[in-house]
Design a protein around this motif. Structure first.
Motif, PDB file in Angstrom:
ATOM      1  N   ASN B 155       0.811  -1.210   0.000  1.00 11.80           N
ATOM      2  CA  ASN B 155       0.000   0.000   0.000  1.00 11.80           C
ATOM      3  C   ASN B 155       0.853   1.272   0.000  1.00 11.80           C
ATOM      4  N   PRO B 156       1.657   1.468  -1.038  1.00 13.78           N
ATOM      5  CA  PRO B 156       2.594   2.591  -1.038  1.00 13.78           C
ATOM      6  C   PRO B 156       1.870   3.934  -1.120  1.00 13.78           C
ATOM      7  N   LYS B 157       2.558   4.964  -0.662  1.00 15.70           N
ATOM      8  CA  LYS B 157       1.945   6.297  -0.717  1.00 15.70           C
ATOM      9  C   LYS B 157       2.250   6.988  -2.045  1.00 15.70           C
ATOM     10  N   LEU B 158       3.300   6.494  -2.703  1.00 12.57           N
ATOM     11  CA  LEU B 158       3.673   7.036  -4.011  1.00 12.57           C
ATOM     12  C   LEU B 158       3.855   5.869  -4.971  1.00 12.57           C
ATOM     13  N   LEU B 159       3.159   5.926  -6.095  1.00 12.07           N
ATOM     14  CA  LEU B 159       3.240   4.832  -7.064  1.00 12.07           C
ATOM     15  C   LEU B 159       3.907   5.336  -8.339  1.00 12.07           C
ATOM     16  N   LEU B 160       4.919   4.606  -8.801  1.00 12.80           N
ATOM     17  CA  LEU B 160       5.581   4.961 -10.054  1.00 12.80           C
ATOM     18  C   LEU B 160       5.185   3.950 -11.123  1.00 12.80           C
ATOM     19  N   LEU B 161       4.583   4.438 -12.177  1.00 10.31           N
ATOM     20  CA  LEU B 161       4.155   3.542 -13.249  1.00 10.31           C
ATOM     21  C   LEU B 161       4.957   3.869 -14.502  1.00 10.31           C
ATOM     22  N   ASP B 162       5.865   2.959 -14.876  1.00 11.16           N
ATOM     23  CA  ASP B 162       6.696   3.197 -16.053  1.00 11.16           C
ATOM     24  C   ASP B 162       6.062   2.483 -17.246  1.00 11.16           C
ATOM     25  N   ARG B 181      -7.392   5.472 -11.098  1.00 12.78           N
ATOM     26  CA  ARG B 181      -8.225   6.551 -10.546  1.00 12.78           C
ATOM     27  C   ARG B 181      -8.704   6.209  -9.135  1.00 12.78           C
ATOM     28  N   GLU B 182      -9.050   4.930  -8.969  1.00 13.10           N
ATOM     29  CA  GLU B 182      -9.510   4.471  -7.661  1.00 13.10           C
ATOM     30  C   GLU B 182      -8.403   4.626  -6.617  1.00 13.10           C
ATOM     31  N   LEU B 183      -7.180   4.265  -7.016  1.00 11.69           N
ATOM     32  CA  LEU B 183      -6.039   4.394  -6.101  1.00 11.69           C
ATOM     33  C   LEU B 183      -5.822   5.848  -5.723  1.00 11.69           C
ATOM     34  N   GLN B 184      -6.000   6.709  -6.706  1.00 16.15           N
ATOM     35  CA  GLN B 184      -5.826   8.137  -6.432  1.00 16.15           C
ATOM     36  C   GLN B 184      -6.847   8.600  -5.406  1.00 16.15           C
ATOM     37  N   LYS B 185      -8.073   8.102  -5.545  1.00 14.33           N
ATOM     38  CA  LYS B 185      -9.128   8.482  -4.598  1.00 14.33           C
ATOM     39  C   LYS B 185      -8.786   8.044  -3.182  1.00 14.33           C
ATOM     40  N   GLU B 186      -8.061   6.908  -3.079  1.00 17.37           N
ATOM     41  CA  GLU B 186      -7.648   6.447  -1.754  1.00 17.37           C
ATOM     42  C   GLU B 186      -6.514   7.294  -1.180  1.00 17.37           C
ATOM     43  N   GLY B 187      -6.003   8.223  -1.984  1.00 19.14           N
ATOM     44  CA  GLY B 187      -4.996   9.143  -1.461  1.00 19.14           C
ATOM     45  C   GLY B 187      -3.587   8.897  -1.964  1.00 19.14           C
ATOM     46  N   MET B 188      -3.439   7.994  -2.933  1.00 20.32           N
ATOM     47  CA  MET B 188      -2.117   7.706  -3.448  1.00 20.32           C
ATOM     48  C   MET B 188      -1.696   8.779  -4.459  1.00 20.32           C
ATOM     49  N   SER B 189      -0.414   9.140  -4.432  1.00 17.53           N
ATOM     50  CA  SER B 189       0.109  10.037  -5.461  1.00 17.53           C
ATOM     51  C   SER B 189       0.751   9.164  -6.537  1.00 17.53           C
TER      52      SER B 189
END
Lengths: 266, 303
Positions: B155-162, B181-189
């Protein structure tokens, strides 16, 4: 150091160790069954057929003399294989980068992989001991007793750790499979065969005795032989001291290799 | 706290022959908490190098990368525990099943008793029925989803998608974007690199365009589009009439195609043409797209 999560101290290490052990158990035929067959053959050919014609100075039956040597040979080969092939196959498939990206320290990587090597090498050594014991039982009517269990354990762990670390060092540094097999074929194999697995160095010409004494493997093999039989070619403290120095040196070498070697995919 | 702050990051590669190649030439930007930020650029622009320096796979030659206020070089263990990464290349683990891989991954990140989270992720990414398969038995799309599940176990707070959607079919791409989008709603950057500009346009609040190791454009997606692209207006007139304008692109019978700056309104165009509104039969306006802005930046229109 700001580490919010206390679990990070141990869990990454435990996970990597579990992964190392699970990995070799998945290919058990290659990692445990094939060493079992080769030690069985060594015991049959050297121990049973030739052994009856060999008379050692110390009056120990050649079969019993041979068993600790074969145990150490199996141990170090498999310890080396375990860590090096784990790293190299991970380099090949790319998942070594997962370890680099995870919050795991270099020390944790080294210890987890080295202990994984001890487990596999140790299992091979124990299997060799059991098979050897059965042979001894047939020829002498009783199982081979271990003279000093603690010393035996100590040298098994030392040998496994040292060669696990050498495996890590070579595998991180290596850029091709060839470099890895070159180390096995040109360095590891000659050193094991000439390190007193099959022969007592006291039977050698004094010149060759001196040469053998420069072989670091001699001390591991004879340390284990002392642990099991209660006597060996080399003084115990000598064996112990040199093996410990070996452990420290190769730990540093492996650390250097981890820091400067590559995690990248082949 | 700022999830990711990159200050004047430089990375130089040295080839064995001694030639050096500058992959990043002083890149600076930051990601706001809870946003999806896209990093766009052609192949070889330095996107993967940038991601690799954030994850400490590569050491920066100069500059600072901070994850939640902590320097990744000074305290990699902390920063790595906040990060989830989906690599561009699919990783192929030969020995283990999907479930085992995710279990080890949890362990590597210091998470214990993670079964609930893993089950959730496997259900969410449609991997649950394949959990006992090995990676080589999975299809390309499943491998991709496994890579994403791996990045999310802790459950990282910052996600890097390459480039997570490279080589992924349209329907799966849609599902993945919904999930992001769902992850963003949960507060992830989320930091995303992609070739699919349409999706960046749809998903991301802000974008940066990187080319040859330099940031060429940076800002809110709409602003970048406005700054570097043009609007197309097609006027259909009642009668053929000679129009003279620097915006006129082409004329087909009584259809007139104009390219105007994005900030220009339809009224302004009509006024500049001194055209009587009565003459206008029909109007079509096409907003500028990120793709146009991107092409303009890459083609060297911006220096």
């Amino acid at each position: 150091m700001k580490i919010e999560n206390k679990e990070l101290t141990w869990l990454p290490f435990v996970a990597l160790l579990r992964r190392e052990i699970k990995r070799f158990l998945k290919v058990i035929v290659q990692t445990l069954v094939s060493p079992l067959i080769s030690s069985f053959l060594y015991l049959l050919v050297f121990g049973v057929s030739l052994g009856s014609k060999i008379q050692l100075e110390s009056n120990i039956p050649y079969m019993s003399f041979l068993i600790p040597g074969l145990m150490m040979m199996g141990l170090i080969n498999n310890a080396f294989q375990n860590s090096s092939s784990s790293v190299v196959t991970s380099k090949f498939s790319g998942d070594l980068e997962d370890i680099r990206v995870a919050p795991i320290t270099n020390h944790q990587i080294l210890w987890a992989m080295a202990i994984g090597s001890v487990v596999r090498g140790g299992l091979v050594a124990i299997i060799t001991y059991i098979v050897g014991s059965i042979f001894v039982c047939f020829s002498q009517g009783q199982f081979l007793a271990i003279a000093h269990p603690l010393i035996t354990l100590c040298f098994l762990v030392l040998g496994g750790l040292i060669f696990g670390l050498i495996g890590i060092a070579i595998a991180f540094w290596a850029r091709t499979f060839d470099q890895l097999s070159a180390f096995s074929a040109f360095i590891l194999l000659p050193l094991t065969y000439l390190g007193g697995v099959f022969i007592s160095i006291r039977e050698l010409h004094p010149f060759w005795q001196k040469v053998s004494e420069m072989n670091p493997l001699l001390y591991l093999i004879n340390g284990l032989r002392y642990g099991i039989l209660g006597l060996s070619d080399v003084d115990l403290t000598h064996s112990f001291a040199i093996s410990l120095v070996g452990l420290v040196v190769f730990y540093l070498v492996a650390q250097w290799s981890l820091r400067n070697g590559s995690f990248q995919r082949w | 706290m700022i999830p990711l702050k990159i200050t004047d990051l430089k990375k130089q590669y040295k080839s064995p022959r001694g030639e050096s190649f500058e992959a990043l030439k002083g890149v600076s930007f930051e990601i706001h908490p809870g946003e999806i930020f896209a990093l766009l650029g052609p192949n070889g622009a330095g996107k993967t190098t940038l991601i690799s320096t954030i994850t400490t796979l590569e050491k920066p030659t100069a500059g600072v990368v901070e994850v939640f206020g902590t320097d990744v070089v000074k305290n990699p263990r902390y920063t790595k525990s906040c990060l989830g990464v989906v690599h561009q290349e699919v990783i192929n683990t030969g020995f283990f099943s999907v479930e085992e891989i995710l279990d080890f991954q949890s362990g590597f990140h210091g998470v214990k008793f993670n079964k609930e989270r893993l089950d959730y992720l496997m259900h969410k990414l449609a991997l649950y029925e394949h959990r006992e398969k090995k990676v080589k038995q999975l299809s390309g799309g499943m491998k991709r989803r496994l890579m994403i599940a791996k990045a999310l176990v802790h459950n990282p707070k910052l996600l890097l998608l390459d480039e997570p959607t490279a080589g992924v079919d349209v329907s799966l791409r849609e599902t993945l974007w919904d999930f992001v989008r769902e992850l963003q709603k949960e507060g992830m950057s989320i930091l995303l690199t992609t070739h699919y500009l349409e999706e960046a346009e749809e998903l991301c609040e802000r974008v940066a365009i990187i080319h040859r190791g330099e940031i060429k454009a940076l800002g809110a997606t709409k602003e970048v589009v406005a700054q570097f692209s043009q609007k197309k207006m097609v006027l259909t007139l009642n009668a053929d009439s000679p129009l003279n304008s620097k915006y006129l692109l082409k004329q087909e019978k009584n259809n007139y195609e104009f390219m105007v700056p994005t900030e220009m309104t339809f009224g302004e165009l009509v006024e500049s043409l001194r055209l009587s509104p009565a003459l206008i039969k029909d109007v079509k306006i096409e907003e500028g797209r990120l793709e146009d802005a991107f092409m303009k930046v890459i083609d060297g229109g911006v220096r």
